[in-house]
Scaffold this active site. Sequence first.
Site, short mmCIF file in Angstrom:
data_model
loop_
_atom_site.label_atom_id
_atom_site.label_comp_id
_atom_site.label_asym_id
_atom_site.label_seq_id
_atom_site.Cartn_x
_atom_site.Cartn_y
_atom_site.Cartn_z
N GLY A 197 47.17 38.60 34.62
CA GLY A 197 46.21 37.98 35.53
C GLY A 197 46.78 36.70 36.13
N THR A 221 48.84 34.46 33.79
CA THR A 221 50.20 34.98 33.52
C THR A 221 51.09 34.78 34.74
OG1 THR A 221 49.32 36.62 32.00
CG2 THR A 221 51.49 37.08 32.91
N THR A 259 43.61 42.90 36.56
CA THR A 259 42.41 42.36 35.92
C THR A 259 41.19 43.11 36.43
OG1 THR A 259 40.86 40.50 35.74
CG2 THR A 259 42.30 40.45 37.62
N ASP A 279 38.55 41.63 36.87
CA ASP A 279 37.78 40.63 37.62
C ASP A 279 38.08 40.63 39.13
OD1 ASP A 279 36.97 39.85 35.09
OD2 ASP A 279 38.41 38.20 34.97
N GLY A 336 33.56 39.12 34.89
CA GLY A 336 34.09 38.66 36.18
C GLY A 336 34.57 37.23 36.15
N ARG A 337 34.42 36.58 35.00
CA ARG A 337 34.78 35.18 34.83
C ARG A 337 34.12 34.33 35.91
NH1 ARG A 337 38.64 34.02 30.89
NH2 ARG A 337 40.13 35.68 31.21
N GLU A 360 28.56 37.11 34.68
CA GLU A 360 28.58 36.21 33.52
C GLU A 360 28.84 34.75 33.90
OE1 GLU A 360 31.86 37.41 30.98
OE2 GLU A 360 33.34 37.08 32.55
N VAL A 391 33.09 46.98 27.17
CA VAL A 391 33.05 48.39 27.60
C VAL A 391 33.65 48.48 29.01
CG1 VAL A 391 31.47 50.25 28.29
CG2 VAL A 391 31.06 48.97 26.19
N ARG A 393 36.11 47.04 30.16
CA ARG A 393 37.57 46.88 30.17
C ARG A 393 38.29 48.02 29.47
NH1 ARG A 393 39.02 40.89 28.39
NH2 ARG A 393 40.26 41.91 26.82
O1 F6P Z 1 39.49 38.42 32.61
C1 F6P Z 1 38.95 39.58 32.07
C2 F6P Z 1 37.76 39.28 31.20
O2 F6P Z 1 37.27 40.51 30.71
C3 F6P Z 1 36.65 38.47 31.87
O3 F6P Z 1 35.88 39.24 32.75
C4 F6P Z 1 35.93 37.94 30.68
O4 F6P Z 1 35.24 36.74 30.97
C5 F6P Z 1 37.04 37.68 29.70
O5 F6P Z 1 38.14 38.47 30.10
C6 F6P Z 1 36.70 38.01 28.29
O6 F6P Z 1 37.77 37.61 27.50
P1 F6P Z 1 37.96 38.02 25.98
O7 F6P Z 1 38.53 39.41 25.95
O8 F6P Z 1 38.90 37.02 25.46
O9 F6P Z 1 36.62 38.00 25.32
#
Ligand code: F6P
Length: 344
Positions: A100, A103, A124, A126, A169-170, A221, A276, A278
């Site tokens: 992402g 990185t 990503t 996101d 989605g950060r 989120e 889920v 991801r």
């Molecule tokens: O960047 C991808 C992401 O899944 C975001 O959407 C989310 O806020 C974050 O990573 C969650 O991170 P972790 O896997 O460390 O809980």
Amino acid sequence: MRIGVLTAGGDCPGLNAAIRAVARSAMQRGDEAVGIRRGYRGLAEDDYMPLDMRTVSGILHQGGTILSTSSFEPIRENAVDKVAAAFGAQGFDAVVAIGGEHTMEITRQLHEDRGLPLIGVPKTIDNDVGGTDFTFGFDTAVQVVTDAIDRLHTTAQSHDRIMVVEVMGRSTGWIAAYAGLAGGADCIVIPEQPMTVEEICRDVTRRHDRGKDFSIVVVAEGAKLSFESGEERLVQPVKESDEYGYPRLGGIAAALASELEERTGYETRVTVLGHVQRGGTPTSTDRVLASLYGAQAYELAKAGEFGKMAAIHGRQMTAVPLADAVKVKQVDLRVLEIAKRFFT
Ligand code: F6P
């Protein structure tokens, strides 16, 4: 050429397709690809695996990453010398770093400070990486959320309820905006276009006044809980930041749902889709996109275009400076404007 490949940061669907594309492109032209395990940690700790016909076979449709991933940062861990030495010891002519925007920034620094032959590939769910239109992983996450919204529709309708769906989605609302439009959400709340609790209540009430007894509210989120009084807060499960320094996110749906239920009187339920989004099998779109990215990274390595990130503009694969990745890409608000036409 001997080309190393690593995956760093959070995983997403399509990573294996991208790894396979770098490796198979290399094999086809008589070059060799080597897997570096657990992101940059693998270079610091000499952890490698072959990327040959056997190891990259049967992985196209698999989620996750066969290389494993980590948030290891060579600069923070004081391991830049070890990482640089690994290039010589392993005889790497290029390393493709798939990750992402964080990185991409580490990759930029290692390239600029130490002259390491690095190429970036953005991934990503996101879709927030700058310099490129779409990252792989995003389409799969949108599909997962769309499926969930479809399912929530039938139960929401049966019980005359408000369903508040929290998606990842950060700091951006790409997943919320796209899945909300695809799923026919009745309200979409994203960080790029803040909505107050009062506005959301008005939208839902207007809908109910028109005879619709249920509503689906999709909330990203990273959206803040905000009020007309000007009060606003980012909802977090814990106050600490994650290993990348980003605020940990989660909980906005529950906070919003209790405000909606109290203020409108409509029964409200919460769904948090979490990781889920991801996991699992990449969609065909993500498999194609990841394959195009992997092939493009190989071409960049062959051409010696180091310090660049593979990118897609429109339907065209291209390359941009790694620095471009760092500017967080926000949602195209025209998408949200169109989604809003279906709210009431
Ligand atoms: O960047 C991808 C992401 O899944 C975001 O959407 C989310 O806020 C974050 O990573 C969650 O991170 P972790 O896997 O460390 O809980």
